[in-house]
Every structure is written in structure tokens, then in C-alpha cells.
Design a protein around this motif. Structure first.
Motif, PDB file in Angstrom:
ATOM      1  N   GLY A 175       0.690  -1.135   0.080  1.00  0.00           N
ATOM      2  CA  GLY A 175      -0.048   0.048   0.126  1.00  0.00           C
ATOM      3  C   GLY A 175       0.779   1.365  -0.089  1.00  0.00           C
ATOM      4  N   GLY A 176       0.375   2.263  -0.713  1.00  0.00           N
ATOM      5  CA  GLY A 176       1.048   3.373  -0.630  1.00  0.00           C
ATOM      6  C   GLY A 176       2.112   3.647  -1.615  1.00  0.00           C
ATOM      7  N   SER A 177       2.109   2.807  -2.484  1.00  0.00           N
ATOM      8  CA  SER A 177       3.241   2.658  -3.595  1.00  0.00           C
ATOM      9  C   SER A 177       2.868   3.718  -4.724  1.00  0.00           C
ATOM     10  N   GLY A 178       1.713   4.266  -4.788  1.00  0.00           N
ATOM     11  CA  GLY A 178       1.415   5.208  -5.786  1.00  0.00           C
ATOM     12  C   GLY A 178       0.795   4.778  -7.186  1.00  0.00           C
ATOM     13  N   LYS A 179       0.139   3.570  -7.088  1.00  0.00           N
ATOM     14  CA  LYS A 179      -0.293   2.988  -8.076  1.00  0.00           C
ATOM     15  C   LYS A 179      -1.464   3.707  -8.871  1.00  0.00           C
ATOM     16  N   SER A 180      -2.367   4.096  -8.048  1.00  0.00           N
ATOM     17  CA  SER A 180      -3.492   4.851  -8.552  1.00  0.00           C
ATOM     18  C   SER A 180      -2.991   6.311  -9.324  1.00  0.00           C
ATOM     19  N   THR A 181      -2.077   7.012  -8.516  1.00  0.00           N
ATOM     20  CA  THR A 181      -1.387   8.215  -9.210  1.00  0.00           C
ATOM     21  C   THR A 181      -0.736   7.951 -10.480  1.00  0.00           C
ATOM     22  N   LEU A 182       0.110   7.163 -10.469  1.00  0.00           N
ATOM     23  CA  LEU A 182       0.733   6.846 -11.630  1.00  0.00           C
ATOM     24  C   LEU A 182      -0.394   6.391 -12.985  1.00  0.00           C
ATOM     25  N   ALA A 183      -1.219   5.479 -12.672  1.00  0.00           N
ATOM     26  CA  ALA A 183      -2.428   5.093 -13.343  1.00  0.00           C
ATOM     27  C   ALA A 183      -2.940   6.263 -14.097  1.00  0.00           C
ATOM     28  N   VAL A 184      -3.310   7.188 -13.425  1.00  0.00           N
ATOM     29  CA  VAL A 184      -3.989   8.651 -13.666  1.00  0.00           C
ATOM     30  C   VAL A 184      -3.020   9.298 -14.503  1.00  0.00           C
ATOM     31  N   ALA A 185      -1.663   9.482 -14.042  1.00  0.00           N
ATOM     32  CA  ALA A 185      -0.711  10.327 -15.049  1.00  0.00           C
ATOM     33  C   ALA A 185      -0.386   9.651 -16.097  1.00  0.00           C
ATOM     34  N   LEU A 186      -0.429   8.567 -16.078  1.00  0.00           N
ATOM     35  CA  LEU A 186       0.238   7.690 -17.514  1.00  0.00           C
ATOM     36  C   LEU A 186      -0.951   7.523 -18.656  1.00  0.00           C
ATOM     37  N   LEU A 189      14.007  -2.358 -14.875  1.00  0.00           N
ATOM     38  CA  LEU A 189      13.618  -0.925 -14.161  1.00  0.00           C
ATOM     39  C   LEU A 189      13.498   0.256 -15.134  1.00  0.00           C
ATOM     40  N   ALA A 190      12.072   0.578 -15.031  1.00  0.00           N
ATOM     41  CA  ALA A 190      11.682   1.438 -16.004  1.00  0.00           C
ATOM     42  C   ALA A 190      12.446   2.831 -15.541  1.00  0.00           C
ATOM     43  N   LEU A 191      12.582   3.700 -16.650  1.00  0.00           N
ATOM     44  CA  LEU A 191      13.233   5.043 -16.409  1.00  0.00           C
ATOM     45  C   LEU A 191      12.100   6.397 -16.921  1.00  0.00           C
ATOM     46  N   PRO A 192      12.403   7.143 -16.498  1.00  0.00           N
ATOM     47  CA  PRO A 192      13.040   7.686 -15.206  1.00  0.00           C
ATOM     48  C   PRO A 192      12.337   7.254 -13.937  1.00  0.00           C
ATOM     49  N   PHE A 193      13.178   7.399 -12.924  1.00  0.00           N
ATOM     50  CA  PHE A 193      12.311   7.549 -11.486  1.00  0.00           C
ATOM     51  C   PHE A 193      11.516   8.528 -11.311  1.00  0.00           C
ATOM     52  N   ILE A 194      10.579   8.177 -10.484  1.00  0.00           N
ATOM     53  CA  ILE A 194       9.405   9.652 -10.176  1.00  0.00           C
ATOM     54  C   ILE A 194       9.753   9.682  -8.847  1.00  0.00           C
ATOM     55  N   GLY A 195       9.918  11.323  -8.920  1.00  0.00           N
ATOM     56  CA  GLY A 195      10.312  11.967  -7.473  1.00  0.00           C
ATOM     57  C   GLY A 195       9.140  12.213  -6.710  1.00  0.00           C
ATOM     58  N   GLN A 196       9.347  12.237  -5.426  1.00  0.00           N
ATOM     59  CA  GLN A 196       8.635  12.775  -4.319  1.00  0.00           C
ATOM     60  C   GLN A 196       8.226  14.213  -4.481  1.00  0.00           C
ATOM     61  N   ARG A 197       7.026  14.572  -5.310  1.00  0.00           N
ATOM     62  CA  ARG A 197       6.711  16.023  -5.434  1.00  0.00           C
ATOM     63  C   ARG A 197       5.433  16.357  -5.070  1.00  0.00           C
ATOM     64  N   ASN A 198       5.092  17.416  -4.277  1.00  0.00           N
ATOM     65  CA  ASN A 198       3.572  17.576  -3.987  1.00  0.00           C
ATOM     66  C   ASN A 198       2.739  17.587  -5.155  1.00  0.00           C
ATOM     67  N   ASP A 199       3.262  18.179  -6.324  1.00  0.00           N
ATOM     68  CA  ASP A 199       2.417  18.293  -7.513  1.00  0.00           C
ATOM     69  C   ASP A 199       1.575  16.974  -7.872  1.00  0.00           C
ATOM     70  N   GLY A 229       6.445  21.646 -15.067  1.00  0.00           N
ATOM     71  CA  GLY A 229       7.014  21.229 -13.573  1.00  0.00           C
ATOM     72  C   GLY A 229       7.899  19.912 -13.813  1.00  0.00           C
ATOM     73  N   LYS A 230       8.639  19.793 -13.015  1.00  0.00           N
ATOM     74  CA  LYS A 230       9.640  18.344 -13.017  1.00  0.00           C
ATOM     75  C   LYS A 230       8.903  17.288 -12.981  1.00  0.00           C
ATOM     76  N   ALA A 231       7.653  17.143 -12.197  1.00  0.00           N
ATOM     77  CA  ALA A 231       7.031  15.923 -12.186  1.00  0.00           C
ATOM     78  C   ALA A 231       6.305  15.826 -13.443  1.00  0.00           C
ATOM     79  N   ALA A 232       5.851  16.775 -14.043  1.00  0.00           N
ATOM     80  CA  ALA A 232       5.314  16.614 -15.426  1.00  0.00           C
ATOM     81  C   ALA A 232       6.254  15.873 -16.520  1.00  0.00           C
ATOM     82  N   GLU A 233       7.342  16.848 -16.249  1.00  0.00           N
ATOM     83  CA  GLU A 233       8.696  16.119 -17.243  1.00  0.00           C
ATOM     84  C   GLU A 233       8.729  14.647 -16.944  1.00  0.00           C
ATOM     85  N   GLU A 234       8.908  14.121 -15.779  1.00  0.00           N
ATOM     86  CA  GLU A 234       9.144  12.875 -15.319  1.00  0.00           C
ATOM     87  C   GLU A 234       8.020  12.016 -15.859  1.00  0.00           C
ATOM     88  N   VAL A 235       6.823  12.208 -15.840  1.00  0.00           N
ATOM     89  CA  VAL A 235       5.839  11.625 -16.221  1.00  0.00           C
ATOM     90  C   VAL A 235       5.772  11.143 -17.886  1.00  0.00           C
TER      91      VAL A 235
END
Length: 220
Positions: free
Chosen positions: A11-22, A159-169, A187-193
Motif C-alpha cells: 500500500g502507498g506505492s502510488g499505483k493510482s496516481t501513476l495510473a492517472v498520470a500515465l 527497471l523503468a526510467l526515469p524514476f518518479i520523484g516525491q513531489r507535492n504536484d 514542472g519537473k513532475a510532469a517532465e518525469e511522467v
């Protein structure tokens, strides 16, 4: 139609947030995308309720057979990519999502607990002979812990690239019914996604090419 599943017991690994972002990143590339929520917590559904844009659409499933039925309907409607968000348990829904996926993403934070928790999911994926990649998520900017986690996950598989940083965005975007690429486009978060989506899209294209080659070989 391609199927991407985000799976891990932690739990808390960020699956839902990543699913939405991708999903939204793929839409920005002009693809037809749907999200399938196989998690009773309903994070993706609540995000969609806060959202002004009706896309990407969200389909909720409660039984393993529902996944197959929804995927068949989405394929018939011309959806190019279905992204399945699963619960933080190795339950029958998650196992069915793995079985239907062209590619499984296993998000993991850079901690021993997250990496250890990913092992049962990895074993389930390997038993079903599905392609997979780890995604280092919610990472610090740098440090020994991040380097050690990357080394450990590389030893276990891709291992997928890039890593996704811990960001409030990421969390701020989720709370407003947006993806991070909409909330803070420069932002940097959008760039990483966007970079992660490019990596995933390339892997999905490789899978499709492999299927085509196999079909040609079989026909000949």
C-alpha cells in the motif's frame, strides 16, 4: 488494444496516481485511453468525479470476469490503451489483471520494505509469463538509499526510467481532478511522467511488433 496493469501488494506505492498520470500523458499523445479500477478504495473513481473532463473514462470492476468483459467492450469501441489500477493485495482481481496485461508495472518506493513487498507480485507475474518493469516511485532527489534500491530492482528485473520523484504536484493534482501533466505542465513532475510514458509506450510497441512477427511466422 494494449493493456497496462499497475500491481503490487504494498500500500502507498502510488499505483493510482501513476495510473492517472500515465493515462493522461497517453491522451496528450492522441491515444484513446480508458482506466479500469480494480480497487475497492476507489481512488481513481473519486478523481474522475472531481474532474471536469470526462476523459479518460473510468470503468469499475468487482470480479475477475468483469475485467475480461470490460476489456472486450473497450477493444470493440476502439480504445487503444486500457490501464488497470489494482488493490494493494495479491487478490484474484490483481491476478486476473496480471493475466490480461501486455505489460505490468510494479511501483516501489526506495525502501527495503517496498522492495521486499514487490517479490510476491513479481513471482505471480513470472508464473503467468507476463512482461514487467519496476518503477521507482516517490524517490528523493539523490542518495545512497535511492542508488541501492535501483541496484536491487535491476537485479530482480527491468527497471523503468526515469524514476518518479516525491513531489507535492502529484497529490495536489489528484485532489483537483487533474493529472500532474495538466496541473503543472512545466514542472519537473510532469517532465518525469512524460518521459516515463515514452518509455512505457516504447515497450508496448515492442510487444506489438513481437506479436506481429509471431503471427507472420505462424502464417508462413
Amino acid at each position: 488494444m494494449h493493456v497496462l496493469a499497475l500491481v503490487t501488494q504494498k500500500g502507498g506505492s502510488g499505483k493510482s496516481t501513476l495510473a492517472v498520470a500515465l493515462a493522461v500523458a497517453a491522451m496528450r499523445d492522441g491515444e484513446r485511453v480508458a482506466l479500469i479500477e480494480a480497487d475497492v478504495q476507489g481512488t481513481v473513481s473519486r478523481w474522475q468525479e472531481r474532474r471536469d473532463n470526462p476523459y479518460p473514462r473510468v470503468e469499475r470492476v468487482a470480479e475477475p470476469a468483469d475485467i475480461d468483459a470490460v476489456l472486450a467492450r473497450l477493444a470493440a469501441e476502439g480504445i487503444w490503451l486500457a490501464i488497470i489500477d489494482t488493490a494493494a493485495t495479491n487478490n484474484v482481481l490483481a491476478l486476473r489483471a496480471i493475466a490480461t496485461a501486455d505489460l505490468c508495472l510494479i511501483p516501489a518506493r526506495p525502501s527495503p520494505a517496498d522492495i521486499e513487498a514487490a517479490i510476491p507480485t513479481l513471482l505471480a507475474i513470472r508464473r503467468q509469463k507476463r512482461r514487467f518493469a519496476f518503477v521507482l516511485n516517490q524517490t528523493p532527489p539523490r542518495g545512497v538509499r535511492l542508488s541501492e534500491a535501483a541496484t536491487s530492482l535491476n537485479a530482480l528485473g527491468v527497471l523503468a526510467l526515469p524514476f518518479i520523484g516525491q513531489r507535492n504536484d502529484h497529490q495536489d493534482a489528484l485532489g483537483t481532478g487533474l493529472a500532474v501533466t495538466e496541473y503543472a505542465r512545466g514542472g519537473k513532475a510532469a517532465e518525469e511522467v512524460h518521459a516515463l510514458w515514452s518509455w512505457v509506450a516504447k515497450k508496448l510497441a515492442e510487444e506489438a511488433f513481437g506479436h506481429d512477427q509471431a503471427a507472420i511466422k505462424k502464417a508462413s
